[in-house]
Design an enzyme around this catalytic site. Sequence first.
Site, PDB file in Angstrom:
ATOM      1  N   ASP A   1       0.824  -1.212   0.000  1.00  0.00           N
ATOM      2  CA  ASP A   1       0.000   0.000   0.000  1.00  0.00           C
ATOM      3  C   ASP A   1       0.864   1.272   0.000  1.00  0.00           C
ATOM      4  OD1 ASP A   1      -2.291   1.616   0.291  1.00  0.00           O
ATOM      5  OD2 ASP A   1      -2.100   1.581   2.477  1.00  0.00           O
TER       6      ASP A   1
ATOM      7  N   GLU B   1       3.350  -7.967   7.129  1.00  0.00           N
ATOM      8  CA  GLU B   1       2.099  -8.553   6.670  1.00  0.00           C
ATOM      9  C   GLU B   1       2.259  -9.580   5.553  1.00  0.00           C
ATOM     10  OE1 GLU B   1      -1.076  -5.765   6.088  1.00  0.00           O
ATOM     11  OE2 GLU B   1      -1.066  -5.261   8.216  1.00  0.00           O
TER      12      GLU B   1
ATOM     13  N   TYR C   1      -6.803  -2.920  12.576  1.00  0.00           N
ATOM     14  CA  TYR C   1      -7.658  -1.812  12.132  1.00  0.00           C
ATOM     15  C   TYR C   1      -9.126  -2.082  12.446  1.00  0.00           C
ATOM     16  CZ  TYR C   1      -3.500  -0.081   9.789  1.00  0.00           C
ATOM     17  OH  TYR C   1      -2.238   0.397   9.527  1.00  0.00           O
TER      18      TYR C   1
ATOM     19  N   GLU D   1       0.831  -1.318  14.062  1.00  0.00           N
ATOM     20  CA  GLU D   1       0.021  -0.399  13.249  1.00  0.00           C
ATOM     21  C   GLU D   1      -1.380  -0.334  13.809  1.00  0.00           C
ATOM     22  OE1 GLU D   1      -0.173  -1.124   9.012  1.00  0.00           O
ATOM     23  OE2 GLU D   1       1.975  -1.487   8.891  1.00  0.00           O
TER      24      GLU D   1
HETATM   25  C1  GCB Z   1      -1.452  -2.248   6.720  1.00  0.00           C
HETATM   26  C2  GCB Z   1      -0.156  -2.189   6.002  1.00  0.00           C
HETATM   27  C3  GCB Z   1       0.214  -0.782   5.579  1.00  0.00           C
HETATM   28  C4  GCB Z   1      -1.019  -0.074   5.027  1.00  0.00           C
HETATM   29  C5  GCB Z   1      -2.060  -0.001   6.122  1.00  0.00           C
HETATM   30  C6  GCB Z   1      -3.352   0.673   5.655  1.00  0.00           C
HETATM   31  O1  GCB Z   1      -1.738  -3.154   7.438  1.00  0.00           O
HETATM   32  O2  GCB Z   1       0.907  -2.766   6.724  1.00  0.00           O
HETATM   33  O3  GCB Z   1       1.233  -0.854   4.623  1.00  0.00           O
HETATM   34  O4  GCB Z   1      -0.732   1.181   4.520  1.00  0.00           O
HETATM   35  O5  GCB Z   1      -2.388  -1.290   6.538  1.00  0.00           O
HETATM   36  O6  GCB Z   1      -3.500   1.872   5.828  1.00  0.00           O
HETATM   37  O7  GCB Z   1      -4.190  -0.018   5.091  1.00  0.00           O
END
Ligand code: GCB
Length: 570
Positions: free
Chosen positions: A163, A394, A446, A482
């Site tokens: 990403d 990931e 997330y 994250e």
């Molecule tokens: C993740 C990834 C990261 C992305 C992020 C996102 O888990 O490790 O590279 O940018 O999510 O914002 O979706």
Amino acid sequence: MLYPQTNLFRQVFDLSGFWDFRFDPQGRGLDEGWPEGLGETYPIAVPASWNDQFADERDYLGPAWYQTRFDLPWGWEQKRVFLRFGSVNYLAQVWLNGVFIGQHEGGHLPFEFEITSCVQREGNLLIVRVEGHLAPDRVPPGNVPADPLDAFGSANYPPTSFDFFPYCGIQRPVLLYAVPHEGIGDITVITGADGTVCLRVEASGQATRRVTLRGHGTNLAAESDGGEIMLSVPQPALWSPETPNLYDMTVELIGKEGVFDRYTLPVGIRTIEVAGDALLLNGHPIVLKGFGRHEDFPIFGRGYAPPVLIKDYALMKWVGANSFRTTHYPYSEQMLDLADRLGFLVIDETPAVGLFFAEEGLERRLTLCRQYVREMIARDKNHPSVIMWSLANEPHSHRPAAKAFFRDLYDLAKSLDPTRPVTLVSYLGLGEEAFEFLDVVCLNRYFGWYLQQGRLDEGCALLDAELDALHQKYPRPLILTEFGADAVAGHHAQPPEMFSEEYQAEMIARYIAILNRKPFIVGQHVWNLCDFKTGQAVHRVGALNLKGVFTRDRRPKLAAHRLRELWGGL
Ligand code: GCB
């Protein structure tokens, strides 16, 4: 691998500047003899990604050709001469005066060629062909076919498996440097909290190695004819984020005629270890507070941009952060030098992001990952700021091959550096079998964003339960590497809703409240320090990831102020 430096015996010449450039969409360059001269060209800035320097061609990933000319500085005829590239993404092929001198695969890590025998005193022509296509058997991979096992495939454009935008080109400085014919090859420094500084010096030629260590009231020296050299610093001024104390170390080689080579490097005396649920720096538990980040800025792309590094450290300090992970590739050497000076704890990550484990291309991906682990540790082993190696971000570890793949890389990293913990960053959580042998558990989450959208209560409850379950299954320190939410700067909502600054700030604050309650959580890294460029996708408005707590031009969103309260930047 020693960074080139200038002193009485060594000299560096930076080739940064405007080079000649040419795209080669039809792949004609090799047949038409471009290694001997590019013909019609356009100027380009080096270092910097090529994608955002022109009016078109943003999504063009190569091949493209660079050319520059140089004369040797005065006095270099008596020296060995090397050409060193800090980072070229992705594949670099290099010719000097029409002679092919070598190639390197993979961005974000340095490579060099000795050019003593083919360099001329004047009028050297340096040509570099760069190609950045996305392919399933490259690392990081791209153009990955959909996998029925884990619903994974490249859906965005350009078709990355990650990403962030796949910026291409010569992205870090190109250096020409000279060293004596016999001299220091490499230095490895290992320190103990009791003040021991243990040194391995690789050198050619018959010589005595002399080491001096100065600073903080200390002035020590030791000599040896080979093997390890030990120094013992009484009452050492230890390195830590609060007191990033550095000593000046000088290594000299002494032959019959006196000193014939010298190298200096800053040394921070510190230890890092995992003990039960804790991560200990100098024997004391630490909690990492900080970010994932990207080398990303308008126009420069992923190019080395010194003022941006200074700014990012200033912003991280302003917020009260003490740490970051080099998401998702090793950052510039200068970024780590600054981390040593400014007292930041770094998780250093290889470029292995978005790995997948289908049979096809697997052996090749493993070979590349091994190369990256070797190159990263060789480059960064002497930085006190680097406290952990991350093997990957990931990986799609659904297939059984993943566990053996990471066992191989873990063993390699440990054999090269037994002093630092080794981890990988997972989104699978309980299903990430490599956690059985990794030293620290790193998780990205997330909930309340991609899942439980708009429902923070539900998301937070799930996070709380999952962290406990993960710790029960893998009882060791855990870092939430994250968490975060996209926020459009200037978009507000009460009650908070997705994409507003309020939602981002609240989500981050609620996650941190959960993390603070769990003693086995040794790190909280918000995703991301700043908004950054991505490929195009429906969930990436303006081809940007908006999870920065600062905008792409480094202005604070509400979440930055909230973090400052929570992390004590105030
Ligand atoms: C993740 C990834 C990261 C992305 C992020 C996102 O888990 O490790 O590279 O940018 O999510 O914002 O979706």
